[in-house]
Design a protein around this motif. Structure first.
Motif, PDB file in Angstrom:
ATOM      1  N   SER A  80      -2.726   4.671  -6.329  1.00 53.11           N
ATOM      2  CA  SER A  80      -4.084   4.133  -6.225  1.00 53.11           C
ATOM      3  C   SER A  80      -3.980   2.661  -5.853  1.00 53.11           C
ATOM      4  CB  SER A  80      -4.799   4.277  -7.564  1.00 53.11           C
ATOM      5  OG  SER A  80      -4.197   3.408  -8.515  1.00 53.11           O
ATOM      6  N   PRO A  81      -5.080   2.026  -5.438  1.00 53.69           N
ATOM      7  CA  PRO A  81      -5.000   0.587  -5.163  1.00 53.69           C
ATOM      8  C   PRO A  81      -4.453  -0.215  -6.337  1.00 53.69           C
ATOM      9  CG  PRO A  81      -7.022   1.480  -4.255  1.00 53.69           C
ATOM     10  CD  PRO A  81      -6.381   2.591  -5.034  1.00 53.69           C
ATOM     11  N   THR A  82      -4.837   0.150  -7.574  1.00 56.27           N
ATOM     12  CA  THR A  82      -4.300  -0.557  -8.740  1.00 56.27           C
ATOM     13  C   THR A  82      -2.793  -0.350  -8.851  1.00 56.27           C
ATOM     14  OG1 THR A  82      -6.382  -0.376  -9.957  1.00 56.27           O
ATOM     15  CG2 THR A  82      -4.394  -0.737 -11.254  1.00 56.27           C
ATOM     16  N   GLY A  83      -2.328   0.892  -8.678  1.00 57.23           N
ATOM     17  CA  GLY A  83      -0.901   1.145  -8.720  1.00 57.23           C
ATOM     18  C   GLY A  83      -0.145   0.386  -7.644  1.00 57.23           C
ATOM     19  N   CYS A  84      -0.748   0.273  -6.470  1.00 58.89           N
ATOM     20  CA  CYS A  84      -0.095  -0.429  -5.359  1.00 58.89           C
ATOM     21  C   CYS A  84       0.125  -1.911  -5.639  1.00 58.89           C
ATOM     22  CB  CYS A  84      -0.917  -0.282  -4.081  1.00 58.89           C
ATOM     23  SG  CYS A  84      -1.005   1.403  -3.454  1.00 58.89           S
ATOM     24  N   LEU A  85      -0.603  -2.461  -6.602  1.00 52.68           N
ATOM     25  CA  LEU A  85      -0.377  -3.858  -6.974  1.00 52.68           C
ATOM     26  C   LEU A  85       1.074  -4.080  -7.417  1.00 52.68           C
ATOM     27  CD1 LEU A  85      -3.640  -4.645  -8.997  1.00 52.68           C
ATOM     28  CD2 LEU A  85      -3.046  -5.509  -6.721  1.00 52.68           C
ATOM     29  N   GLY A  86       1.720  -3.008  -7.917  1.00 50.76           N
ATOM     30  CA  GLY A  86       3.113  -3.130  -8.321  1.00 50.76           C
ATOM     31  C   GLY A  86       4.003  -3.548  -7.166  1.00 50.76           C
ATOM     32  N   TYR A  87       3.681  -3.082  -5.965  1.00 46.55           N
ATOM     33  CA  TYR A  87       4.492  -3.472  -4.814  1.00 46.55           C
ATOM     34  C   TYR A  87       4.004  -4.745  -4.141  1.00 46.55           C
ATOM     35  CZ  TYR A  87       8.371  -0.594  -5.248  1.00 46.55           C
ATOM     36  OH  TYR A  87       9.544  -0.105  -5.733  1.00 46.55           O
ATOM     37  N   ALA A  88       2.784  -5.150  -4.414  1.00 45.73           N
ATOM     38  CA  ALA A  88       2.398  -6.510  -4.038  1.00 45.73           C
ATOM     39  C   ALA A  88       3.211  -7.502  -4.866  1.00 45.73           C
ATOM     40  CB  ALA A  88       0.902  -6.716  -4.256  1.00 45.73           C
ATOM     41  N   ALA A  89       3.406  -7.160  -6.161  1.00 46.83           N
ATOM     42  CA  ALA A  89       4.248  -8.000  -7.023  1.00 46.83           C
ATOM     43  C   ALA A  89       5.695  -7.975  -6.553  1.00 46.83           C
ATOM     44  CB  ALA A  89       4.143  -7.525  -8.471  1.00 46.83           C
ATOM     45  N   CYS A  90       6.157  -6.821  -6.057  1.00 43.66           N
ATOM     46  CA  CYS A  90       7.517  -6.731  -5.525  1.00 43.66           C
ATOM     47  C   CYS A  90       7.676  -7.607  -4.288  1.00 43.66           C
ATOM     48  CB  CYS A  90       7.859  -5.280  -5.194  1.00 43.66           C
ATOM     49  SG  CYS A  90       9.552  -5.041  -4.610  1.00 43.66           S
ATOM     50  N   ALA A  91       6.620  -7.709  -3.486  1.00 44.25           N
ATOM     51  CA  ALA A  91       6.675  -8.590  -2.320  1.00 44.25           C
ATOM     52  C   ALA A  91       6.947 -10.031  -2.751  1.00 44.25           C
ATOM     53  CB  ALA A  91       5.365  -8.505  -1.535  1.00 44.25           C
ATOM     54  N   ALA A  92       6.283 -10.461  -3.822  1.00 42.94           N
ATOM     55  CA  ALA A  92       6.528 -11.812  -4.337  1.00 42.94           C
ATOM     56  C   ALA A  92       7.970 -11.947  -4.810  1.00 42.94           C
ATOM     57  CB  ALA A  92       5.558 -12.113  -5.487  1.00 42.94           C
ATOM     58  N   GLU A  93       8.483 -10.906  -5.461  1.00 42.03           N
ATOM     59  CA  GLU A  93       9.867 -10.923  -5.947  1.00 42.03           C
ATOM     60  C   GLU A  93      10.855 -11.049  -4.786  1.00 42.03           C
ATOM     61  OE1 GLU A  93      10.628  -8.209  -9.265  1.00 42.03           O
ATOM     62  OE2 GLU A  93      12.386  -7.518  -8.157  1.00 42.03           O
ATOM     63  N   ILE A  94      10.604 -10.312  -3.710  1.00 44.70           N
ATOM     64  CA  ILE A  94      11.477 -10.375  -2.536  1.00 44.70           C
ATOM     65  C   ILE A  94      11.431 -11.758  -1.901  1.00 44.70           C
ATOM     66  CG2 ILE A  94      11.749  -9.535  -0.162  1.00 44.70           C
ATOM     67  CD1 ILE A  94      10.877  -6.759  -1.239  1.00 44.70           C
ATOM     68  N   LEU A  95      10.251 -12.355  -1.822  1.00 50.08           N
ATOM     69  CA  LEU A  95      10.133 -13.697  -1.236  1.00 50.08           C
ATOM     70  C   LEU A  95      10.882 -14.721  -2.071  1.00 50.08           C
ATOM     71  CD1 LEU A  95       6.392 -13.633  -0.100  1.00 50.08           C
ATOM     72  CD2 LEU A  95       8.421 -13.431   1.350  1.00 50.08           C
ATOM     73  N   HIS A  96      10.804 -14.599  -3.389  1.00 56.24           N
ATOM     74  CA  HIS A  96      11.573 -15.495  -4.266  1.00 56.24           C
ATOM     75  C   HIS A  96      13.073 -15.321  -4.018  1.00 56.24           C
ATOM     76  CE1 HIS A  96       8.733 -17.550  -6.844  1.00 56.24           C
ATOM     77  NE2 HIS A  96       8.083 -16.415  -7.113  1.00 56.24           N
ATOM     78  N   ALA A 133       0.274  -5.501   1.682  1.00 55.69           N
ATOM     79  CA  ALA A 133      -0.812  -6.312   1.137  1.00 55.69           C
ATOM     80  C   ALA A 133      -0.276  -7.601   0.520  1.00 55.69           C
ATOM     81  CB  ALA A 133      -1.605  -5.518   0.102  1.00 55.69           C
ATOM     82  N   GLY A 134       0.828  -7.493  -0.219  1.00 56.09           N
ATOM     83  CA  GLY A 134       1.412  -8.671  -0.852  1.00 56.09           C
ATOM     84  C   GLY A 134       1.903  -9.686   0.167  1.00 56.09           C
ATOM     85  N   LEU A 135       2.611  -9.225   1.185  1.00 56.19           N
ATOM     86  CA  LEU A 135       3.108 -10.142   2.217  1.00 56.19           C
ATOM     87  C   LEU A 135       1.958 -10.769   2.997  1.00 56.19           C
ATOM     88  CD1 LEU A 135       6.159  -8.116   3.607  1.00 56.19           C
ATOM     89  CD2 LEU A 135       6.225 -10.112   2.105  1.00 56.19           C
ATOM     90  N   THR A 136       0.913  -9.970   3.229  1.00 57.32           N
ATOM     91  CA  THR A 136      -0.260 -10.501   3.943  1.00 57.32           C
ATOM     92  C   THR A 136      -0.951 -11.580   3.117  1.00 57.32           C
ATOM     93  OG1 THR A 136      -0.584  -8.375   5.062  1.00 57.32           O
ATOM     94  CG2 THR A 136      -2.462  -9.884   5.015  1.00 57.32           C
ATOM     95  N   GLU A 137      -1.132 -11.316   1.822  1.00 58.37           N
ATOM     96  CA  GLU A 137      -1.778 -12.296   0.948  1.00 58.37           C
ATOM     97  C   GLU A 137      -0.934 -13.560   0.824  1.00 58.37           C
ATOM     98  OE1 GLU A 137      -4.670 -13.851  -1.719  1.00 58.37           O
ATOM     99  OE2 GLU A 137      -4.691 -12.341  -0.125  1.00 58.37           O
TER     100      GLU A 137
END
Length: 342
Positions: free
Chosen positions: A171-187, A214-218
């Protein structure tokens, strides 16, 4: 590095989340594979989301962090979800319920492709029972959604408070987990002093791909993502991923838009159907194991890694490119696919 991590992390902080990972998953260079002549001067890395620990590990735990946060905020005492017999999401939902002291109801559907004992009795379905959920095995062709709706009504009549986890946790809420992963990868890229030119992911229920994009775009990152569809056709996966990514962006920042041209879906590795082994998958999983000592599953990661190898060999990326493959886990599936490696 060219991105805005603060923007992304501030958006994620607005949502309830239960920590299920033991910290960032490792990011490793594939030195031996990268040195092969047919890698054309590209450097390959892997993001080890198979090492998330709880319940045998896998990418679904990232989604479950936000879904569980939502469930507990609503006072849920029972988790309900569905998937195929070899569903990684079902296994990890049961494991998370056990860790949290919640009841769990798993609805498992039969495969129209695989009927052998390895598939029916081994792998994820074997592990499911160890975590103690109530398991409902539906007959071939039965739709899980109406069964789940009836089950939820029954549980509510009993005074329980069920929370429905969507297919794959995507779901969109569940997908937030991989938006957070995007931040982890950037770090992690910052720590290594590099920016990845491309991230390669398997695309099933589209949640991992959608969350990352979504995470990388944001975060205003220029890193691109290519998803290799293993479930739907290329057209189906494209439409589902674009729609879901836009829904996730609505949660993060409703002022951020996404062009369809940003989305890259490749259907070349799907094979005849979801879960059907391919020769390219077998070669890719064997190559990764024999050169790097790493295991990836035959349904998701194996096909996506085959796509990465084919792209590199065909010159899709210039020499010097830094390519990151997301290892999504699903290792119990290897044992359910024993006959595919005979």
């Amino acid at each position: 590095m060219s991105h805005d991590l603060t923007r992304l992390e501030a958006a994620l902080a607005r949502y309830p989340r239960v920590t299920l990972l033991e910290g960032p998953t490792p990011l490793q260079k594939l030195s031996r594979l990268s040195a092969l002549p047919d890698m054309n001067g590209c450097t390959l890395y892997v993001k080890r989301d198979d090492l998330t620990g709880l319940g045998g590990g896998g990418n679904k735990l990232r989604k479950l962090e936000f879904l569980l946060g939502e469930a507990l905020a609503q006072g849920a005492d029972t988790l309900v979800t569905w998937g195929g017999l070899q569903s990684n999401h079902a296994r990890l939902t049961a494991a998370v319920a056990a860790r949290q002291g919640l009841a769990c109801e798993l609805i498992l559907t039969q495969s129209g492709v695989r009927t052998d004992d390895d598939y029916r009795l081994n792998g994820n379905v074997l592990l499911d029972g160890l975590f103690g959920p109530t398991i409902h095995r539906l007959p071939q062709g039965a739709a899980p959604e109406p069964f789940a709706a009836d089950l939820v009504e029954q549980l509510e009549r009993q005074g329980r408070k069920p929370f429905v986890m969507p297919l794959g946790g995507s779901s969109p809420t569940g997908c937030l987990g991989y938006a957070a992963c995007a931040a982890e990868i950037l770090h992690q890229g910052n720590a290594l002093g590099l920016q990845f030119d491309r991230i390669i992911v398997p695309n099933g229920s589209s949640g991992t791909h959608s969350g990352l994009l979504a995470g990388l775009t944001e975060a205003r990152s220029s890193t691109r993502i290519t998803g290799f569809t293993v479930l739907g056709t290329q057209e189906q996966a494209y439409a589902a991923t674009l729609d879901k990514t836009r829904q996730v962006l609505q949660l993060l920042d409703d002022s951020t838009s996404l062009s369809g041209e940003t989305l890259s879906i490749d259907g070349s590795q799907r094979g005849d159907a979801y879960g059907v082994p391919t020769e390219a998958m077998r070669e890719a999983t064997r190559l990764l194991a024999s050169h790097e000592g790493l295991l990836t599953d035959p349904v998701y990661g194996g096909k996506a890694f085959a796509g990465l190898l084919a792209s590199v060999r065909n010159g899709a990326f210039p020499a010097g490119s830094h390519l990151l493959f997301l290892m999504t886990g699903g290792l119990p599936g290897i044992f359910a696919y024993r006959s595919a490696y005979d």
